[in-house]
Design a protein around this motif. Structure first.
Motif, PDB file in Angstrom:
ATOM      1  N   ASN A 174       0.867  -1.181   0.000  1.00  0.00           N
ATOM      2  CA  ASN A 174       0.000   0.000   0.000  1.00  0.00           C
ATOM      3  C   ASN A 174       0.901   1.228   0.000  1.00  0.00           C
ATOM      4  O   ASN A 174       1.177   1.818   1.044  1.00  0.00           O
ATOM      5  N   LYS A 184      -4.130   1.468   6.821  1.00  0.00           N
ATOM      6  CA  LYS A 184      -4.075   0.068   6.381  1.00  0.00           C
ATOM      7  C   LYS A 184      -2.659  -0.344   5.969  1.00  0.00           C
ATOM      8  O   LYS A 184      -2.424  -0.901   4.886  1.00  0.00           O
ATOM      9  N   LYS A 244      -9.642 -12.645  10.856  1.00  0.00           N
ATOM     10  CA  LYS A 244     -10.461 -11.621  10.200  1.00  0.00           C
ATOM     11  C   LYS A 244     -11.273 -10.834  11.220  1.00  0.00           C
ATOM     12  O   LYS A 244     -11.464  -9.612  11.085  1.00  0.00           O
ATOM     13  N   ASP A 257      -8.355  -5.662   8.702  1.00  0.00           N
ATOM     14  CA  ASP A 257      -7.584  -5.088   7.598  1.00  0.00           C
ATOM     15  C   ASP A 257      -6.216  -5.748   7.428  1.00  0.00           C
ATOM     16  O   ASP A 257      -5.390  -5.278   6.640  1.00  0.00           O
ATOM     17  N   ASN A 258      -5.965  -6.836   8.168  1.00  0.00           N
ATOM     18  CA  ASN A 258      -4.743  -7.621   8.017  1.00  0.00           C
ATOM     19  C   ASN A 258      -3.486  -6.766   8.169  1.00  0.00           C
ATOM     20  O   ASN A 258      -2.550  -6.839   7.372  1.00  0.00           O
TER      21      ASN A 258
END
Length: 471
Positions: free
Chosen positions: A12, A76, A453, A458-459
Motif C-alpha cells: 500500500n 491500512k 479476520k 484489515d490484516n
C-alpha cells in the motif's frame, strides 16, 4: 514447498508514505528508515529471503505502541512486532512492507511478587535479563529456548526449550497479557490467579499467534524457586532406539527430570570438535535433575539403572556447577557446532514433534532419509517432549542443493504428521511452514482465518505469516 514458498504481498504505497511522515514527526530519532536499520529488522536466522520494513519505531511505552497501531490501522499499513530477531521461520519479515515495531527499549520488570511466584514484564526484556533481575529473590523463569530471546517474542511464538519436560512451555507459564488490538486500544486478558473458569481463554489465543492478532505490551509469568541442588550428566547408547526407550521409561516412572536431550552421533562429533569434548560418537542423552541433594542423587541413580537396562554406557553425572555449565554450553552451541562441520555450507534448522513413543521411529527414518539424500544433517532433540531439530547443511547458491533441502524438510514434516505429530514443536509456522500447517490442520485453517479476520479485519498485524492471504 516449505522454504521456497515465500511471497511478496501487495504494498500500500500511498498508505506507507503517509505513515512514514506521521511517525517521523511523532518519534523523531526513535524512528529510523535507514537501510541498515531496515535490514536488521528483517533479520532471520534461516536462509529465507529478507523482506525489509519501510521504517522502524523504537517503542518505549504502551502509548507509543498504541500510536503506531492507530496510525497504521488508519492507513491500512502493516505493523510487525520485533523482539531480538531470533525467530527461525521468517516471522519478522515484512511481506507487505510497513513498520517494524522494535521492543528492545521496553525491557522493564514492572512487578515481582515472590510470595505468589509471578512477575509482570515488558515484552522487550530477554529471558537472561529477567533471570538476572530475579536472582536475589530466589526465583527464576525456567523456559529456555537456547537463544536469549525476548519474553514478548517467546510468548508470541509459544516457545519452549530444554526445560519444557519439567516446567512446560510458554503456554503453561503465561498467566496474563496486555495486548494492543487492531483499533489501537489496549486490553488485558488473563489474571494472576492460578486458575479461572471465566469465559474464553483469550490468553492462550494470543500465545503462539506470532504477532498476527495483536501486539503484546506486557506479560505476566509464572516463576519457580531456584533448586537447592542441580545435577547433570551424560549417557551414550548404541542406538537411537535404545536412548529413546530409556527416555520413555524415565518419563513413565515419574522421575522428575528437568532436562533430557538427545544428540545423535553426528551431533556429538560436532560438539566434541567445537566445544573441546571427548564423548563417544554415539547417540547420547544429556540430562539434568533439580531438587535437594538427596533427591538429585536418587533421581540420578534411578536413571543410571534405566540406562543399564537399555544397554547404555555408564551414566556420568555431576553436581559441580562449572562442569554442568560446560555440558549445557555445548548443548546450546549445537547449532554452531553443526555449522562448523562444513563452514563452506549454509545451515537450515527445522523441527518437528511427535508422541514420545514414536520418537525413535521418526528419528531413525529421518536419519535414513538424510543418508539416502546424501545430506549432512545432525539431529538434536528435546527427547522428553518428542521434539527434535535437524540442522541441514547445504549450498544456498546451488539450486539443486536448495531443492534437495526443500524436499527433505517437507518430507520430514509429513513424516511427523503421519505419526500423529506436528510440523513444528517450537519454531512456529511463520513463512517457512505454511504449507505444512495447512496439511496438519486441514479445514480448521478456515476457523483460524475467521478468528484473524474478526480481530484484524484489515490484516495489518504481521501479514503473510501462518498462511497466505489468498489461502
Amino acid at each position: 514447498m516449505a522454504i521456497k514458498d515465500v511471497r511478496q504481498g501487495k504494498r500500500n504505497e500511498e498508505g506507507i508514505a503517509a505513515v512514514l511522515d506521521i511517525l517521523r514527526q511523532a518519534f523523531a530519532e526513535r524512528f529510523q528508515t535507514g537501510q541498515s536499520f531496515r535490514e536488521q529488522h528483517a533479520h532471520t536466522t534461516t536462509y529465507l529471503p529478507a523482506q525489509l520494513p519501510d521504517g522502524v519505531v523504537f517503542a518505549e511505552t504502551s502509548e507509543d505502541v498504541k500510536l503506531v497501531v492507530k496510525t497504521c490501522a488508519a492507513h491500512k499499513v502493516p505493523v510487525i512486532a520485533f523482539g531480538t530477531g531470533s525467530s527461525l521461520e521468517g516471522q519478522v519479515n515484512a511481506t507487505h512492507g510497513g513498520i517494524s515495531l522494535d521492543f528492545t527499549r521496553m525491557n522493564k520488570v514492572l512487578r515481582v511478587s515472590p510470595e505468589d511466584l509471578d512477575v509482570t514484564v515488558e515484552p522487550g526484556i530477554t529471558r537472561e535479563e529477567l533471570n538476572v533481575h530475579l536472582r536475589d529473590t530466589g526465583l527464576f523463569f525456567p523456559i529456555d529456548p537456547g537463544a536469549n530471546a525476548s519474553i514478548g517474542g517467546m510468548t508470541a511464538t509459544r516457545a519452549s526449550g530444554t526445560n519444557a519436560v519439567r516446567y512446560g512451555t510458554m503456554k503453561d507459564n503465561v498467566l496474563a497479557l496486555t495486548v494492543v488490538t487492531a483499533d489501537g486500544e489496549e486490553i488485558h486478558v488473563g489474571t494472576r490467579a492460578r486458575k479461572s473458569s471465566a469465559g474464553y481463554d483469550l490468553t492462550r489465543l494470543y500465545v503462539g499467534s506470532e504477532g498476527t492478532l495483536g501486539i503484546i505490551t506486557s506479560v505476566t509469568l509464572r516463576l519457580q524457586g531456584i533448586p537447592e541442588k542441580i545435577g547433570g550428566g551424560v549417557c551414550a547408547f548404541e542406538t537411537v532406539e535404545a536412548a529413546c526407550n530409556a527416555v520413555i521409561m524415565t518419563i513413565q516412572m515419574g522421575i522428575p527430570v528437568a532436562r533430557i536431550e538427545l544428540l545423535d552421533a553426528m551431533q556429538i562429533r560436532a560438539c566434541n570438535a567445537y566445544s573441546d569434548l571427548s564423548y563417544p560418537e554415539k547417540p547420547t542423552l544429556f540430562l539434568e535433575f533439580h531438587g535437594t541433594e538427596e533427591t538429585v542423587a536418587l533421581q540420578s541413580a534411578q536413571f543410571a539403572e534405566i540406562a543399564t537396562e537399555f544397554g547404555g554406557d555408564e551414566f556420568v553425572w555431576t553436581a559441580n556447577a562449572e562442569e554442568r555449565a560446560k555440558l549445557w554450553k555445548a548443548r546450546h552451541n549445537a547449532y554452531w557446532a553443526g555449522r562448523a562441520l562444513d563452514p563452506t555450507l549454509s545451515g537450515f534448522s527445522t523441527d518437528v514433534c511427535v508422541p514420545i513413543s514414536r520418537l525413535a521411529e521418526c528419528v531413525a527414518e529421518t536419519q535414513a532419509d538424510i543418508a539416502e539424500a546424501g545430506l549432512l544433517a545432525p539431529i538434536v532433540g528435546h527427547a522428553g517432549d518428542g521434539n527434535f531439530h535437524v540442522l541441514v547443511m547445504f549450498d544456498d547458491k546451488d539450486p539443486a542443493s536448495v531443492a534437495k533441502v526443500e524436499a527433505f524438510t517437507h518430507r520430514l514434516g509429513q513424516r511427523a504428521l503421519a505419526m500423529d505429530g506436528t510440523c513444528t514443536g517450537e519454531h512456529g509456522v511463520g513463512q517457512g511452514k505454511v504449507s505444512l500447517l495447512a496439511e496438519e490442520i486441514g479445514p480448521a485453517l478456515g476457523l483460524m482465518q475467521t478468528v484473524k479476520k474478526s480481530l484484524d479485519p484489515d490484516n495489518i498485524f504481521n501479514p503473510g505469516k501462518i498462511w497466505h492471504p489468498a489461502d
